[in-house]
Write a protein that holds these residues in place. Structure first.
Motif, PDB file in Angstrom:
ATOM      1  N   ARG A 116       0.827  -1.203   0.000  1.00 50.83           N
ATOM      2  CA  ARG A 116       0.000   0.000   0.000  1.00 50.83           C
ATOM      3  C   ARG A 116       0.867   1.261   0.000  1.00 50.83           C
ATOM      4  NH1 ARG A 116      -4.839   1.854   4.068  1.00 50.83           N
ATOM      5  NH2 ARG A 116      -5.246   3.798   2.975  1.00 50.83           N
ATOM      6  N   ARG A 117       1.944   1.252   0.807  1.00 50.48           N
ATOM      7  CA  ARG A 117       2.842   2.405   0.825  1.00 50.48           C
ATOM      8  C   ARG A 117       3.501   2.592  -0.536  1.00 50.48           C
ATOM      9  NH1 ARG A 117       6.557   1.504   5.882  1.00 50.48           N
ATOM     10  NH2 ARG A 117       5.774  -0.590   5.755  1.00 50.48           N
ATOM     11  N   PHE A 118       3.899   1.491  -1.167  1.00 58.00           N
ATOM     12  CA  PHE A 118       4.506   1.556  -2.494  1.00 58.00           C
ATOM     13  C   PHE A 118       3.524   2.162  -3.502  1.00 58.00           C
ATOM     14  CE2 PHE A 118       4.983  -0.435  -6.675  1.00 58.00           C
ATOM     15  CZ  PHE A 118       6.255   0.030  -7.013  1.00 58.00           C
TER      16      PHE A 118
ATOM     17  N   ILE B 175       4.477   5.520  -5.608  1.00 58.61           N
ATOM     18  CA  ILE B 175       4.939   5.339  -6.979  1.00 58.61           C
ATOM     19  C   ILE B 175       4.510   6.461  -7.920  1.00 58.61           C
ATOM     20  CG2 ILE B 175       3.098   3.801  -7.791  1.00 58.61           C
ATOM     21  CD1 ILE B 175       6.811   3.443  -8.618  1.00 58.61           C
ATOM     22  N   PRO B 176       3.292   7.015  -7.837  1.00 62.68           N
ATOM     23  CA  PRO B 176       2.971   8.112  -8.757  1.00 62.68           C
ATOM     24  C   PRO B 176       3.914   9.305  -8.582  1.00 62.68           C
ATOM     25  CG  PRO B 176       0.973   7.301  -7.712  1.00 62.68           C
ATOM     26  CD  PRO B 176       2.121   6.639  -7.036  1.00 62.68           C
ATOM     27  N   TRP B 177       4.250   9.644  -7.359  1.00 61.94           N
ATOM     28  CA  TRP B 177       5.148  10.778  -7.123  1.00 61.94           C
ATOM     29  C   TRP B 177       6.562  10.451  -7.563  1.00 61.94           C
ATOM     30  CZ3 TRP B 177       2.702  14.990  -6.809  1.00 61.94           C
ATOM     31  CH2 TRP B 177       1.436  15.023  -6.241  1.00 61.94           C
TER      32      TRP B 177
ATOM     33  N   LEU C 108       7.298   8.507 -10.076  1.00 63.25           N
ATOM     34  CA  LEU C 108       7.268   8.586 -11.536  1.00 63.25           C
ATOM     35  C   LEU C 108       7.234  10.037 -12.018  1.00 63.25           C
ATOM     36  CD1 LEU C 108       4.875   5.621 -12.363  1.00 63.25           C
ATOM     37  CD2 LEU C 108       7.363   5.724 -12.629  1.00 63.25           C
ATOM     38  N   ILE C 109       6.518  10.893 -11.308  1.00 61.82           N
ATOM     39  CA  ILE C 109       6.504  12.313 -11.654  1.00 61.82           C
ATOM     40  C   ILE C 109       7.906  12.901 -11.492  1.00 61.82           C
ATOM     41  CG2 ILE C 109       5.681  14.585 -10.886  1.00 61.82           C
ATOM     42  CD1 ILE C 109       2.971  13.186 -10.310  1.00 61.82           C
ATOM     43  N   GLY C 110       8.582  12.541 -10.433  1.00 62.70           N
ATOM     44  CA  GLY C 110       9.957  13.005 -10.223  1.00 62.70           C
ATOM     45  C   GLY C 110      10.899  12.500 -11.303  1.00 62.70           C
ATOM     46  N   LEU C 111      10.728  11.244 -11.692  1.00 61.16           N
ATOM     47  CA  LEU C 111      11.544  10.677 -12.767  1.00 61.16           C
ATOM     48  C   LEU C 111      11.295  11.403 -14.080  1.00 61.16           C
ATOM     49  CD1 LEU C 111      13.478   8.503 -13.843  1.00 61.16           C
ATOM     50  CD2 LEU C 111      11.480   7.032 -14.169  1.00 61.16           C
TER      51      LEU C 111
END
Length: 101
Positions: free
Chosen positions: A56-58, A62-64, A66-69
């Motif tokens: 759940r934490r992952f 993950i969206p943030w 991916l946005i950072g990436l």
């Protein structure tokens, strides 16, 4: 300690003593640092963080990530483009510090 949300939502003229947290979070040695960070940030209670599953934490992070990436990739592309256009002149590929005889 005073949360900015409580300060901004308080009616004008409310004394800070009424808005301040009377039991602020304290970092103790030997306690899991994830719990301490969550409690100090005020985003989640330490117990809530400890009870959440890794999956759940992952999924929440993950969206943030991916946005950072994506932001890093855009920045790298901009830098690459800027360097490419600067080196496109007659001295492209040659270092200006090397003098050839």
């Amino acid at each position: 300690m005073l949360d900015i949300e409580r300060l901004l939502a308080a009616p004008h003229g409310t004394p800070l003593s009424e808005l301040a947290d009377r039991d602020p979070p304290v970092v103790l040695p030997g306690v899991d640092q994830d719990e301490d960070l969550a409690r100090l940030s005020g985003s989640l209670k330490a117990k809530t963080v400890a009870e959440r599953s890794v999956r759940r934490r992952f999924l929440r992070r993950i969206p943030w990530l991916l946005i950072g990436l994506a932001g890093a990739m855009v920045s790298a592309g901009i830098v690459k483009h800027a360097r490419g256009s600067r080196l496109a002149g007659p001295s492209a590929g040659r270092s200006p510090l090397i003098v050839r005889a």
